[in-house]
Design an enzyme around this catalytic site. Sequence first.
Site, PDB file in Angstrom:
ATOM      1  N   SER A 182     -18.729 -26.058 -54.434  1.00 54.41           N
ATOM      2  CA  SER A 182     -19.072 -26.044 -52.901  1.00 54.41           C
ATOM      3  C   SER A 182     -19.734 -27.438 -52.750  1.00 54.41           C
ATOM      4  O   SER A 182     -21.022 -27.755 -51.992  1.00 54.41           O
ATOM      5  CB  SER A 182     -20.147 -25.066 -52.652  1.00 54.41           C
ATOM      6  OG  SER A 182     -19.635 -23.607 -52.731  1.00 54.41           O
ATOM      7  N   ASP A 297     -17.188 -19.485 -48.691  1.00 50.07           N
ATOM      8  CA  ASP A 297     -17.986 -18.830 -47.883  1.00 50.07           C
ATOM      9  C   ASP A 297     -17.000 -18.266 -46.786  1.00 50.07           C
ATOM     10  O   ASP A 297     -17.206 -17.234 -46.275  1.00 50.07           O
ATOM     11  CB  ASP A 297     -19.221 -19.316 -47.028  1.00 50.07           C
ATOM     12  CG  ASP A 297     -20.317 -19.079 -47.863  1.00 50.07           C
ATOM     13  OD1 ASP A 297     -20.401 -18.333 -48.931  1.00 50.07           O
ATOM     14  OD2 ASP A 297     -21.658 -19.539 -47.453  1.00 50.07           O
TER      15      ASP A 297
END
Length: 415
Positions: A182, A297
Amino acid sequence: MPTVDIPGSKSITARALFLAAAADGVTTLVRPLRSDDTEGFAEGLTRLGYRVGRTPDTWQVDGRPEGPAVPEADVYCRDGATTARFLPTLAAAGHGTYRFDASPQMRRRPLLPLSRALRDLGVDLRHEEAEGHHPLTVRAAGVEGGDVVLDAGQSSQYLTALLLLGPLTRKGLRIKVTDLVSVPYVEITIAMMRAFGVEVGREGNTFVVPPGGYRATMYAIEPDASTAGYFFAAAAVTPGAEVTVPGLGTGALQGDLGFVDVLRRMGADVSVTAKGTTVRGTGRLDGLTVNMRDISDTMPTLAAIAPFATGPVRIEDVANTRVKECDRLEAGAENLRRLGAQVAVGPDWIEIQPGFGGRTTGVEITSYGDHRMVMSFAVTGLRVPGISFDDPGCVRKTFPGFHEAFAALRKDIGQ
């Protein structure tokens, strides 16, 4: 053309609260997200002795570069991962004894790489029950700083916590990262630190953070890109539908806006300008293989609309989604199978075939207490009637008004 007012970013609000608390002076946060996670973060700051003032559209935080105002505190972090990881790190820069606990769901989520790094920096941090999990106690005496090695392969939040801590240490930090997921979330952190007066350097896999503290400022919170993804996906699966999210465009900090590029690859019409982003359903949704390591996500959102594609959808490099609020790979696969979809799952991938095996009505979706399960399968429900949820209220974690906003969108696009 429906325009959707998306609430402020959860990730940016949490970072802004840390930065405001650490800064010298009073910081005003404009349009922060007000949800269970961010209210829990603000409540935790209050328990540590920071003043957090609220108006309908702003939060004001009196910064304390020297650390918490109280010598002892007991902080409950609720379900918030940013709260549970950032606040113990902030407290370590102060002087006192601070105990942190969290919900059963958050207690299960890992913390050990961050705990090890803080201990390597001399922080007295003790896990009371399971090593590497809440509850924990920090006996703080400030942080000297120096060199530290960190594995951020499970969560970029570990690196963000140390980056945020760096200016509060006496010597600054040099953080060597052995693995990192991420990456866009780390870029958010670095950009926000710059807005509060700190420039982070990088030498290969080593991040260099100078000492010297932060300066207070006024900081506007942009709309949450992960939340916007559900509304963009709704447009993509609905022929002729169009959704615009203002305030989330070419200058956005959040990497999750990259989800619209995935929708574009599948056939949606996408326009990103300085003022906002628009997605229009073209009636075409192609299958694809996509690496979502940096925007993981949004993986549940793509998985939830994958059966509407004309070909298989394979999502790769998302092992870290197994240690979120739930195991999102298995949870998403199980819900899709109950809807009749054909799904295969591996250690870090999921592949979904087109269609629902002839099923024409929905089932009750198991949320596993995960807000993203509910919001993702709400999009599926646009084209599969009868979908319901065992825990629809778990969306309060990031978007308490989600169901009302999504119902309004559904009406606007004629679904």
